[in-house]
Design a protein around this motif. Structure first.
Motif, PDB file in Angstrom:
ATOM      1  N   GLU A 100       8.298   4.775  -7.860  1.00  0.00           N
ATOM      2  CA  GLU A 100       8.172   3.851  -8.393  1.00  0.00           C
ATOM      3  C   GLU A 100       6.632   2.529  -7.400  1.00  0.00           C
ATOM      4  OE1 GLU A 100       9.441   3.498 -11.659  1.00  0.00           O
ATOM      5  OE2 GLU A 100      10.071   5.430 -10.889  1.00  0.00           O
ATOM      6  N   PRO A 101       7.296   1.409  -8.995  1.00  0.00           N
ATOM      7  CA  PRO A 101       5.791   0.836  -8.145  1.00  0.00           C
ATOM      8  C   PRO A 101       5.841   0.332  -6.622  1.00  0.00           C
ATOM      9  CG  PRO A 101       6.411   0.174 -10.951  1.00  0.00           C
ATOM     10  CD  PRO A 101       7.467   1.407  -9.788  1.00  0.00           C
ATOM     11  N   GLU A 102       7.583  -0.303  -7.052  1.00  0.00           N
ATOM     12  CA  GLU A 102       7.820  -1.070  -5.447  1.00  0.00           C
ATOM     13  C   GLU A 102       7.269  -0.151  -4.372  1.00  0.00           C
ATOM     14  OE1 GLU A 102      11.625   0.301  -7.061  1.00  0.00           O
ATOM     15  OE2 GLU A 102       9.934  -0.949  -8.086  1.00  0.00           O
ATOM     16  N   VAL A 103       7.859   0.575  -4.345  1.00  0.00           N
ATOM     17  CA  VAL A 103       7.393   1.973  -3.435  1.00  0.00           C
ATOM     18  C   VAL A 103       6.048   1.930  -3.202  1.00  0.00           C
ATOM     19  CG1 VAL A 103       8.053   3.915  -2.234  1.00  0.00           C
ATOM     20  CG2 VAL A 103       9.255   2.983  -3.442  1.00  0.00           C
ATOM     21  N   ILE A 104       4.994   1.954  -4.099  1.00  0.00           N
ATOM     22  CA  ILE A 104       3.609   2.276  -4.362  1.00  0.00           C
ATOM     23  C   ILE A 104       3.244   0.299  -3.875  1.00  0.00           C
ATOM     24  CG2 ILE A 104       1.997   2.450  -5.896  1.00  0.00           C
ATOM     25  CD1 ILE A 104       3.990   3.755  -7.781  1.00  0.00           C
ATOM     26  N   ALA A 105       3.678   0.066  -4.157  1.00  0.00           N
ATOM     27  CA  ALA A 105       2.936  -1.167  -3.546  1.00  0.00           C
ATOM     28  C   ALA A 105       3.685  -1.657  -2.294  1.00  0.00           C
ATOM     29  CB  ALA A 105       3.591  -2.624  -4.270  1.00  0.00           C
ATOM     30  N   ASP A 106       4.437  -0.788  -1.699  1.00  0.00           N
ATOM     31  CA  ASP A 106       5.075  -1.314   0.058  1.00  0.00           C
ATOM     32  C   ASP A 106       3.783  -1.444   0.548  1.00  0.00           C
ATOM     33  OD1 ASP A 106       5.770  -0.604   2.514  1.00  0.00           O
ATOM     34  OD2 ASP A 106       7.621  -0.353   1.404  1.00  0.00           O
ATOM     35  N   PRO A 107       3.571  -1.776   2.022  1.00  0.00           N
ATOM     36  CA  PRO A 107       2.146  -2.121   2.565  1.00  0.00           C
ATOM     37  C   PRO A 107       2.429  -0.679   3.989  1.00  0.00           C
ATOM     38  CG  PRO A 107       3.328  -4.264   2.923  1.00  0.00           C
ATOM     39  CD  PRO A 107       4.149  -3.473   1.708  1.00  0.00           C
ATOM     40  N   VAL A 108       3.929  -0.141   4.465  1.00  0.00           N
ATOM     41  CA  VAL A 108       3.780   0.469   4.989  1.00  0.00           C
ATOM     42  C   VAL A 108       3.299   1.674   4.275  1.00  0.00           C
ATOM     43  CG1 VAL A 108       5.384   1.729   6.219  1.00  0.00           C
ATOM     44  CG2 VAL A 108       5.114  -0.681   6.237  1.00  0.00           C
ATOM     45  N   VAL A 109       3.893   2.436   3.183  1.00  0.00           N
ATOM     46  CA  VAL A 109       3.502   3.489   2.487  1.00  0.00           C
ATOM     47  C   VAL A 109       1.818   3.546   2.664  1.00  0.00           C
ATOM     48  CG1 VAL A 109       3.931   4.370   0.367  1.00  0.00           C
ATOM     49  CG2 VAL A 109       5.220   3.502   1.338  1.00  0.00           C
ATOM     50  N   ALA A 110       1.430   2.570   2.045  1.00  0.00           N
ATOM     51  CA  ALA A 110      -0.014   2.224   1.009  1.00  0.00           C
ATOM     52  C   ALA A 110      -0.947   2.237   2.568  1.00  0.00           C
ATOM     53  CB  ALA A 110      -0.657   0.815   1.193  1.00  0.00           C
ATOM     54  N   GLY A 111      -0.253   1.685   3.661  1.00  0.00           N
ATOM     55  CA  GLY A 111      -1.270   2.455   5.345  1.00  0.00           C
ATOM     56  C   GLY A 111      -1.055   3.900   5.646  1.00  0.00           C
ATOM     57  N   LEU A 112      -0.012   4.215   5.292  1.00  0.00           N
ATOM     58  CA  LEU A 112      -0.138   5.520   6.152  1.00  0.00           C
ATOM     59  C   LEU A 112      -0.981   6.148   4.404  1.00  0.00           C
ATOM     60  CD1 LEU A 112       0.707   7.413   7.468  1.00  0.00           C
ATOM     61  CD2 LEU A 112       3.200   7.453   6.202  1.00  0.00           C
ATOM     62  N   ARG A 113      -1.208   6.622   2.854  1.00  0.00           N
ATOM     63  CA  ARG A 113      -1.130   6.803   2.229  1.00  0.00           C
ATOM     64  C   ARG A 113      -3.432   6.794   3.193  1.00  0.00           C
ATOM     65  NH1 ARG A 113       1.159   4.355  -2.650  1.00  0.00           N
ATOM     66  NH2 ARG A 113      -0.593   3.227  -2.093  1.00  0.00           N
ATOM     67  N   ALA A 114      -3.285   5.275   2.992  1.00  0.00           N
ATOM     68  CA  ALA A 114      -4.893   5.369   3.419  1.00  0.00           C
ATOM     69  C   ALA A 114      -5.065   6.768   5.041  1.00  0.00           C
ATOM     70  CB  ALA A 114      -5.675   3.784   3.674  1.00  0.00           C
ATOM     71  N   ARG A 115      -3.921   6.896   5.256  1.00  0.00           N
ATOM     72  CA  ARG A 115      -4.540   7.776   6.341  1.00  0.00           C
ATOM     73  C   ARG A 115      -4.847  10.020   5.789  1.00  0.00           C
ATOM     74  NH1 ARG A 115      -0.711   5.690  10.736  1.00  0.00           N
ATOM     75  NH2 ARG A 115      -1.357   3.015  10.162  1.00  0.00           N
ATOM     76  N   VAL A 116      -4.355   9.278   4.984  1.00  0.00           N
ATOM     77  CA  VAL A 116      -4.135  10.677   4.406  1.00  0.00           C
ATOM     78  C   VAL A 116      -5.648  11.339   3.873  1.00  0.00           C
ATOM     79  CG1 VAL A 116      -3.624  12.542   2.921  1.00  0.00           C
ATOM     80  CG2 VAL A 116      -2.519  10.792   3.689  1.00  0.00           C
ATOM     81  N   ARG A 117      -6.400  12.827   4.580  1.00  0.00           N
ATOM     82  CA  ARG A 117      -7.543  12.908   4.370  1.00  0.00           C
ATOM     83  C   ARG A 117      -7.498  14.831   3.638  1.00  0.00           C
ATOM     84  NH1 ARG A 117     -11.578  16.718   6.447  1.00  0.00           N
ATOM     85  NH2 ARG A 117     -10.786  16.735   7.877  1.00  0.00           N
ATOM     86  N   LEU A 118      -7.847  15.103   2.427  1.00  0.00           N
ATOM     87  CA  LEU A 118      -7.860  16.178   1.690  1.00  0.00           C
ATOM     88  C   LEU A 118      -8.351  16.777   1.602  1.00  0.00           C
ATOM     89  CD1 LEU A 118      -6.130  15.053  -1.632  1.00  0.00           C
ATOM     90  CD2 LEU A 118      -4.774  15.065   0.309  1.00  0.00           C
TER      91      LEU A 118
END
Length: 452
Positions: A342-360
């Motif tokens: 949901e949008p509030e989780v997408i916008a969570d800075p902790v979640v966003a920070g961890l997303r940025a560390r994922v490489r595919l």
């Protein structure tokens, strides 16, 4: 097409003979499980903004014999259209890996609507579901990988499955069945452009396929013919949409087993391409021991990246199609609940920070095993410099890594509870589905009466 070729049985004629064989007890039982799985997906889908849009359209229609979730009753065609939209909205619908499509949200609404309208019993309903899955999955496997680049196979192949299910319930002979399949094929459509924009057109795909299959079967019953060579003809489906089609898949023996037995059931509310990565993240989360991921590498097959490489999702549907988000929320919170996208989780800075560390990356053995197997691997480099690695060759819910009946019941309960149903009604809904056997139409009526 030469006269000699036209004198031979067409692929749809050969498919029709395959569909005519008796449905065994194991296939019926699996169809009942598929209905249970679909019911949870549809109930939660119906209360979404997208679901309500379809319900409002249905409310403007003419009343009929078939139940529409959230909108009373309608004709079989209109009920299949509306209910056909619901089952895919939360991205928890069943999957055939090799066809890369979702049979449940198309075939089951079509079969259920027509079963109600025709006064059919549970056995006839379940047999129709089995045959609908068979037609849809065989065609999906025959379309080949190039088709998937631009077309949504659930949409292009779905009307064939819905037509086969409807033909089974209507008792159409082989000639009429072939006509129904030919007519269904002329309307095959569904472009993937909807995945690149913040829209929910994908639900129109499933709705239109479910309704279109019923229309095709009803027209065949009324005497309308359809092209016999709709698949392999010079201007047929393969020529237009499937440059690397595999026609032999239409009649492949599969040891005589119905293909519904090989479908996968989704445990997580995300694109199926992300599920094995979620499973791998769950394994490595248990190894964290207070460490924090500094870098995360997801290894998978090419289509997983094509559809799910979204480091910055902007909506719920984009988050469900984001490997980065799926892995991040799983590492942070464990098994991802419905709210994890949901949008509030997408916008969570902790979640966003961890997303940025994922490489595919596309990597073996997953690239060459796809689509027979939907696997992924995960490597985490922790903040202390150590690494952990997990390999998941088969996502949870696949035949090689199955979920049991109790897990599907729990899934349906969870989805129905999130949709606002109370525990008594949820229990009655599950009990009514479990009672779908035998010839008595009252058992189908008891099931649909409990639907919201």
């Amino acid at each position: 097409m030469s006269d000699s070729a036209a004198s031979l049985p067409s692929l749809t004629e050969r498919l029709g003979l395959c569909l005519a064989r008796p449905v065994d007890a194991a296939a019926r039982e699996r169809a009942r499980l598929a209905v249970l799985d679909w019911a949870g997906c549809a109930v939660i889908g119906a209360v979404t903004e997208t679901g309500r849009a379809f319900a409002r359209l249905a409310a403007d229609g003419v009343a009929g014999p078939s139940r529409v979730l959230g909108a009373g009753r309608a004709s079989a065609r209109d009920a299949a259209f509306t209910n056909g939209a619901y089952g895919n909205i939360y991205e928890m619908d069943d999957v055939d890996r090799q066809a890369v499509l979702h049979p449940g949200p198309v075939v089951i609404p079509a079969a259920l609507a027509l079963a109600e309208a025709s006064g059919s019993g549970p056995d006839a309903l379940l047999d129709a579901v089995v045959r609908g899955y068979e037609a849809m999955m065989r065609l999906g496997r025959a379309m080949g990988p190039a088709h998937y680049r631009h077309f949504h196979p659930t949409a292009t192949c779905g009307a064939f499955g819905a037509a086969a299910a409807a033909a089974s319930l209507m008792g159409l002979d082989q000639h009429a069945l072939v006509g129904a399949l030919g007519t269904a094929g002329t309307g095959a459509a569904g472009l993937w452009q909807c995945r690149h924009e913040p829209v929910t057109t994908k639900q129109f795909h499933t709705a239109r396929a479910a309704a279109g299959g019923i229309e095709a079967a009803q027209l065949a019953a009324a005497g309308l013919g359809g092209p016999r060579f709709i698949l392999e003809g010079p201007q047929g489906l393969f020529a237009a949409m499937a440059p690397d089609a595999r026609p032999d898949e239409i009649t492949a023996p599969h040891d005589g087993a119905w293909l519904i037995l090989g479908t996968s059931i989704k445990p997580w509310p995300a694109c199926r391409h992300a599920h094995a990565a979620i499973d791998a993240a769950l394994i490595l989360r248990a190894e964290a021991q207070g460490r924090v991921p500094a870098a995360i590498e997801v290894r998978s097959f090419a289509d997983a990246l094509t559809f799910c490489d979204r480091p910055e999702p902007a909506s719920t549907i984009q988050a469900k199609f984001s490997l980065q988000h799926a892995v991040a929320v799983t590492l942070l919170g464990g098994p991802p609940p419905l709210g994890a996208f949901e949008p509030e989780v997408i916008a969570d800075p902790v979640v966003a920070g961890l997303r940025a560390r994922v490489r595919l990356v596309v990597a073996e053995p997953y690239a060459s095993a796809y689509p027979r197997r939907f696997g992924s691997g995960l490597t985490i480099t922790w903040d202390d410099g150590t690494t952990s690695r997990a390999e998941v060759p088969d996502a949870l819910g696949d035949p090689e890594n199955p979920v049991d009946h109790a897990a599907v019941m729990t899934k349906t309960r969870t989805l129905a509870r999130a949709a606002g149903l109370d525990e008594q009604r949820i229990g009655a809904l599950i009990q009514a589905i479990e009672a779908l056997e035998g010839p008595d139409p009252a058992r189908i009526a008891a099931f649909t009466a409990i639907l919201p």
